[in-house]
Design an enzyme around this catalytic site. Structure first.
Site, PDB file in Angstrom:
ATOM      1  NE  ARG A   1     -75.812  -9.684 -40.296  1.00 38.57           N
ATOM      2  CZ  ARG A   1     -76.323 -10.352 -41.388  1.00 38.57           C
ATOM      3  NH1 ARG A   1     -77.058 -11.691 -41.102  1.00 38.57           N
ATOM      4  NH2 ARG A   1     -76.545  -9.898 -42.613  1.00 38.57           N
TER       5      ARG A   1
ATOM      6  NE  ARG B   1     -79.659  -5.205 -45.394  1.00 39.95           N
ATOM      7  CZ  ARG B   1     -80.247  -6.306 -45.997  1.00 39.95           C
ATOM      8  NH1 ARG B   1     -80.681  -6.152 -47.200  1.00 39.95           N
ATOM      9  NH2 ARG B   1     -80.188  -7.376 -45.420  1.00 39.95           N
TER      10      ARG B   1
ATOM     11  NE  ARG C   1     -74.723  -2.512 -49.026  1.00 36.44           N
ATOM     12  CZ  ARG C   1     -74.957  -2.828 -50.276  1.00 36.44           C
ATOM     13  NH1 ARG C   1     -74.775  -1.697 -51.059  1.00 36.44           N
ATOM     14  NH2 ARG C   1     -75.852  -3.570 -50.832  1.00 36.44           N
TER      15      ARG C   1
ATOM     16  CG  ASP D   1     -71.423 -12.117 -45.174  1.00 31.52           C
ATOM     17  OD1 ASP D   1     -72.413 -11.517 -44.499  1.00 31.52           O
ATOM     18  OD2 ASP D   1     -71.457 -13.087 -45.724  1.00 31.52           O
TER      19      ASP D   1
ATOM     20  CE1 TYR E   1     -76.716 -18.229 -47.045  1.00 27.85           C
ATOM     21  CE2 TYR E   1     -75.359 -19.091 -45.137  1.00 27.85           C
ATOM     22  CZ  TYR E   1     -76.671 -18.555 -45.678  1.00 27.85           C
ATOM     23  OH  TYR E   1     -77.275 -17.667 -44.934  1.00 27.85           O
TER      24      TYR E   1
HETATM   25  O1  CP3 Z   1     -72.510  -5.918 -37.279  1.00 29.40           O
HETATM   26  C1  CP3 Z   1     -72.329  -7.135 -37.908  1.00 29.40           C
HETATM   27  O2  CP3 Z   1     -72.693  -8.302 -37.386  1.00 29.40           O
HETATM   28  C2  CP3 Z   1     -71.926  -6.923 -39.220  1.00 29.40           C
HETATM   29  C3  CP3 Z   1     -70.900  -8.146 -39.888  1.00 29.40           C
HETATM   30  C4  CP3 Z   1     -71.843  -9.081 -40.279  1.00 29.40           C
HETATM   31  C5  CP3 Z   1     -72.623  -9.449 -41.529  1.00 29.40           C
HETATM   32  N1  CP3 Z   1     -72.765 -10.428 -41.818  1.00 29.40           N
HETATM   33  C6  CP3 Z   1     -72.822  -8.223 -42.337  1.00 29.40           C
HETATM   34  C7  CP3 Z   1     -73.624  -8.482 -43.441  1.00 29.40           C
HETATM   35  C8  CP3 Z   1     -71.946 -10.562 -39.525  1.00 29.40           C
HETATM   36  C9  CP3 Z   1     -71.340 -10.922 -38.398  1.00 29.40           C
HETATM   37  C10 CP3 Z   1     -72.425 -11.248 -40.622  1.00 29.40           C
HETATM   38  C11 CP3 Z   1     -72.681 -12.608 -40.444  1.00 29.40           C
HETATM   39  C12 CP3 Z   1     -73.574 -13.535 -41.113  1.00 29.40           C
HETATM   40  N2  CP3 Z   1     -73.657 -13.421 -42.847  1.00 29.40           N
HETATM   41  C13 CP3 Z   1     -74.278 -14.848 -41.169  1.00 29.40           C
HETATM   42  C14 CP3 Z   1     -74.373 -15.237 -39.587  1.00 29.40           C
HETATM   43  C15 CP3 Z   1     -75.340 -14.632 -38.836  1.00 29.40           C
HETATM   44  C16 CP3 Z   1     -76.531 -14.854 -39.102  1.00 29.40           C
HETATM   45  O3  CP3 Z   1     -77.437 -13.799 -39.427  1.00 29.40           O
HETATM   46  O4  CP3 Z   1     -77.151 -15.871 -38.902  1.00 29.40           O
HETATM   47  C17 CP3 Z   1     -74.924 -15.267 -41.992  1.00 29.40           C
HETATM   48  C18 CP3 Z   1     -75.853 -16.581 -42.166  1.00 29.40           C
HETATM   49  C19 CP3 Z   1     -74.512 -14.402 -43.099  1.00 29.40           C
HETATM   50  C20 CP3 Z   1     -74.766 -14.466 -44.823  1.00 29.40           C
HETATM   51  C21 CP3 Z   1     -75.303 -13.307 -45.232  1.00 29.40           C
HETATM   52  N3  CP3 Z   1     -74.513 -12.176 -45.397  1.00 29.40           N
HETATM   53  C22 CP3 Z   1     -76.756 -13.192 -45.580  1.00 29.40           C
HETATM   54  C23 CP3 Z   1     -77.959 -14.329 -45.696  1.00 29.40           C
HETATM   55  C24 CP3 Z   1     -76.838 -11.828 -46.324  1.00 29.40           C
HETATM   56  C25 CP3 Z   1     -78.009 -11.297 -46.845  1.00 29.40           C
HETATM   57  C26 CP3 Z   1     -79.090 -11.407 -46.019  1.00 29.40           C
HETATM   58  C27 CP3 Z   1     -78.733 -10.030 -44.779  1.00 29.40           C
HETATM   59  O5  CP3 Z   1     -79.067 -10.745 -43.623  1.00 29.40           O
HETATM   60  O6  CP3 Z   1     -78.723  -8.742 -45.057  1.00 29.40           O
HETATM   61  C28 CP3 Z   1     -75.559 -11.156 -46.034  1.00 29.40           C
HETATM   62  C29 CP3 Z   1     -75.251  -9.859 -46.402  1.00 29.40           C
HETATM   63  C30 CP3 Z   1     -74.721  -9.203 -45.194  1.00 29.40           C
HETATM   64  N4  CP3 Z   1     -73.853  -9.197 -44.326  1.00 29.40           N
HETATM   65  C31 CP3 Z   1     -75.270  -7.745 -44.799  1.00 29.40           C
HETATM   66  C32 CP3 Z   1     -74.617  -7.278 -44.091  1.00 29.40           C
HETATM   67  C33 CP3 Z   1     -74.676  -5.992 -43.105  1.00 29.40           C
HETATM   68  C34 CP3 Z   1     -76.232  -6.998 -45.729  1.00 29.40           C
HETATM   69  C35 CP3 Z   1     -75.666  -6.467 -47.051  1.00 29.40           C
HETATM   70  C36 CP3 Z   1     -76.256  -5.240 -47.609  1.00 29.40           C
HETATM   71  O7  CP3 Z   1     -75.753  -4.106 -47.048  1.00 29.40           O
HETATM   72  O8  CP3 Z   1     -76.840  -5.000 -48.672  1.00 29.40           O
END
Ligand code: CP3
Length: 640
Positions: free
Chosen positions: A323, A327, A336, A372, A449
């Site tokens: 990740r 943020r 964002r 995502d 999910y």
């Molecule tokens: O650099 C990177 O890795 C960005 C790409 C990326 C995101 N999500 C962006 C994201 C990747 C590889 C993911 C994977 C992801 N998403 C997973 C697997 C990895 C892990 O952490 O277990 C999962 C379970 C998700 C589902 C998800 N997406 C959740 C639970 C959330 C909200 C909580 C959180 O972790 O922020 C997201 C949103 C999300 N995905 C954000 C980002 C940058 C934050 C959103 C925002 O900017 O408000």
């Protein structure tokens, strides 16, 4: 201070000439297009009928909305009835005035308003003054109207239990010659007007009516994003807002001469501000432009990251951060603040920008596609949304066999074409020796999910379906697996160098249940991936599942911090691993971060095939300096 030559458009009718000379006097370029024509009311049946009811003692309350209207009403009644009887009867009912103008019109007739609404004298104040001071239940109320029916007022009175009749006393029609109005609308749509002056609520209704007839309503509304809209007072403002138009200036004094003077003083600055804001809005979605870098398969092949994926020896361990674009990074938050998370994912230029920025800022050995894991669910029709503070929400969770049957099966290559675009753009913007990792969620994690409707703590509904309706479960897993294979292979075709499969929450299962409910699908998934593209099989809480995960597939196994890297490597044999620093170590300080990282590196020792990473995603509270310190510490480490 003056209009300084700005193009000023007014729709004033009765006082069109006066308006034109006011604009000229304040140095504006006038365009006055009369928008309404007054219809004589001598034959107004409603007003005469109203007079009869008043004289007959049938009214409890009369609301007078305007001064001109009050005078006019009496003139109309006079044509058919005795004025003295009418005035006398009016003195016996409760009179309510919207503001000072009807108050003075009543005074001229020798009448007094019992209730006068407070400023800014809109129907809201009328209604609230009346509700406070009068019992409205079952009262017969007449409302003198000015031009446009006061729907809000009438509904409010009816809600309070009153019986309400409208008394329209002047009616406006479009002018007989519509050409000047048409021309003015066109001028606004062409972006050639700088400021619009509204002096009467009917004007805007007529303008929009003409615009609509010419098929220009949408472009008129759009043009107002760049044109200053000035209102003569609160009633006018309310009317503009009610039909969804912006108001940039409301006159301090609702008098035409002062209104034009004030507009002239403020217009030049307002016009500048508004244009700038409109431009900013346009630029909102603009991303950095990167020069196209050559695609160099040899350099990529020799990158430490891909070497480690192949279990080849490297001089320095490769590192990237789970990740890494997120943020915790200011550059990400800036992007964002301009777009929502979904907009960011779907805008391939912005997605490219945040992925490349993270790689360059941290100096990591690989970039990960910005996207995502849950996006694949959106075209399946489950209603995906990211809610601020709450994370992802699935509005139509999958709970039954019928839900599973109704999943839409589109090819992700088409339905998620923006992801393929992002892959292509990110690949060509990255340095030629930096590999790009594509990714997808694994079927179990996606299912969790989709079934729970969002994140979960105990996966209660997921496990309920899994244990209680195993057939339905396997059907769901099959659908997710097939879609995921297509999705990952499409990313490989679009240009990623490796694929990470996130089974983030599979650690919630016992090894036996993993074997029964997940393993066959993962096996099929990995064996269906394009050959030649290494894959990383990631999960958390998987200490009890590592051997099974290895058997299911993947070129590299992801480790979280709950298992020692040395132990994991002993259990797994030669296969490369990725991990495994606790992401919360990054909340400490550069020194602690370095110490903890070195312990992991030492534990791995001289074994090839270690990609340094966190055991799970970096959290938003992380200071970016600590992440950079981690990357540097790993890079400074020499493998013995
Ligand atoms: O650099 C990177 O890795 C960005 C790409 C990326 C995101 N999500 C962006 C994201 C990747 C590889 C993911 C994977 C992801 N998403 C997973 C697997 C990895 C892990 O952490 O277990 C999962 C379970 C998700 C589902 C998800 N997406 C959740 C639970 C959330 C909200 C909580 C959180 O972790 O922020 C997201 C949103 C999300 N995905 C954000 C980002 C940058 C934050 C959103 C925002 O900017 O408000």
């Amino acid at each position: 201070m003056s209009f300084s030559g700005l193009r000023v458009v007014s729709f004033e009718s009765r006082r069109a000439f006066e308006m034109e000379s006011l604009i000229v006097r304040h140095d504006g370029t006038p365009m006055v297009a009369p928008s309404m024509r007054e219809i004589p009311f001598e034959v107004n049946q409603e007003a005469v009928e109203f007079g009869k009811q008043i004289i007959g003692g049938k009214a409890d309350i009369v609301i007078l909305m305007t001064g001109v209207g009050t005078k006019f009403l009496v003139q109309v009644v006079e044509t058919a009835l005795n004025k003295k009887d009418f005035i006398e009867a009016l003195s016996r009912v409760t009179l309510v005035a919207r503001g000072p103008k009807p108050v003075s019109a009543l005074k001229e007739l020798g009448l007094k308003a019992e209730i006068v609404a407070g400023e800014p004298n809109t129907w809201h104040e009328v209604l609230s003054a009346m509700s406070q001071k009068l019992d409205l239940k079952d009262k017969k109320i007449f409302v003198q109207e000015y031009g446009i029916p006061s729907r809000g007022l009438i509904e409010g009175l009816k809600k309070a239990g009153a019986r309400v009749s409208r008394v329209p006393v002047y009616r406006w029609a479009l002018p007989l010659d519509l050409n000047p109005l048409r021309k003015a609308v066109q001028t606004v749509c062409d972006g050639k007007a700088d400021i619009l002056l509204f002096t009467n609520a009917t004007q805007i209704h007529h303008v929009l009516q003409v615009a609509a007839e010419d098929g220009l309503e949408a472009s008129f509304r759009e043009a107002l994003e760049k044109t200053v809209v000035a209102s003569i007072g609160p009633v006018m403002t309310e009317n503009l807002k009610e039909i969804g138009l912006p108001v940039d200036l409301e006159a301090e004094k609702s008098v035409m001469g002062l209104f034009v003077k004030e507009a002239a003083e403020k217009a030049p600055d307002l016009v500048k501000q508004k244009r700038k804001a409109a431009e900013h809005k346009f630029e909102k979605a603009e991303a950095k432009v990167y020069p196209v870098k050559p695609f160099d398969p040899e350099k990529l092949k020799d990158s430490p990251f891909l070497k480690a994926c192949r279990n080849e020896k490297v001089s320095h361990p490769p590192v990237w951060i789970l990740r890494q674009a997120g943020r915790y990074m200011k550059e990400y938050r800036d992007v964002r603040s301009r777009v929502s998370f979904l907009e960011l994912c779907k805008n391939s230029d912005l997605a490219c920008e945040v992925a490349v920025t993270a790689q360059e800022k941290l100096g990591v050995d690989a970039a990960i596609l910005f996207s995502d894991i849950l996006l694949i669910l959106e075209p399946m029709g489950v209603g995906l949304e990211y809610v601020k503070g709450d994370g992802p929400v699935i509005h139509r969770p999958i709970r039954t066999k019928e839900d599973i049957d109704s999943i839409l099966e589109e090819d992700p290559k088409e339905s998620l074409a923006f992801v393929m675009e992002a892959v292509k753009k990110t690949r060509s913007a990255l340095k030629p020796n930096i590999p790009l990792i594509g990714f997808a969620g694994a079927p179990f994690t996606l299912a969790s999910y989709a079934i729970e409707g969002g994140g979960s703590e105990n996966y209660l509904k997921t496990k309920q379906l899994m244990y209680h309706e195993p057939e339905a479960w396997h059907l769901l897993m099959t659908k997710f697996t097939d879609a995921t294979v297509k999705y990952l292979n499409a990313q490989a075709d679009a240009g990623v160098q490796a694929l990470q499969i996130f089974d983030s929450w599979v650690g919630a299962l016992s090894p036996m249940d993993y074997q029964e409910y997940v393993f066959p699908h993962m096996k099929k998934l990995f064996s269906s991936l394009n050959k030649g593209v290494p894959s990383i099989h990631f999960g958390t809480g998987t200490g009890g599942l590592l051997e099974l995960m290895k058997e299911a597939g993947g070129s590299v196994i992801g480790l979280d911090w709950r298992v020692e890297i040395s132990e994991a490597r002993n259990r797994l044999g030669k296969i490369p691993v990725q991990g495994n620093l606790d992401p919360l170590v990054l909340l400490s300080n550069p020194k602690t971060v370095k110490d903890k990282a070195l312990k992991i590196l030492d534990q791995n020792g001289s074994r090839a095939g270690h990609i340094f990473n966190l055991g799970h995603g970096v959290v938003p509270q992380t200071p970016v300096e600590n992440v950079i310190a981690l990357v540097n510490a790993v890079h400074e480490y020499t493998i013995k």
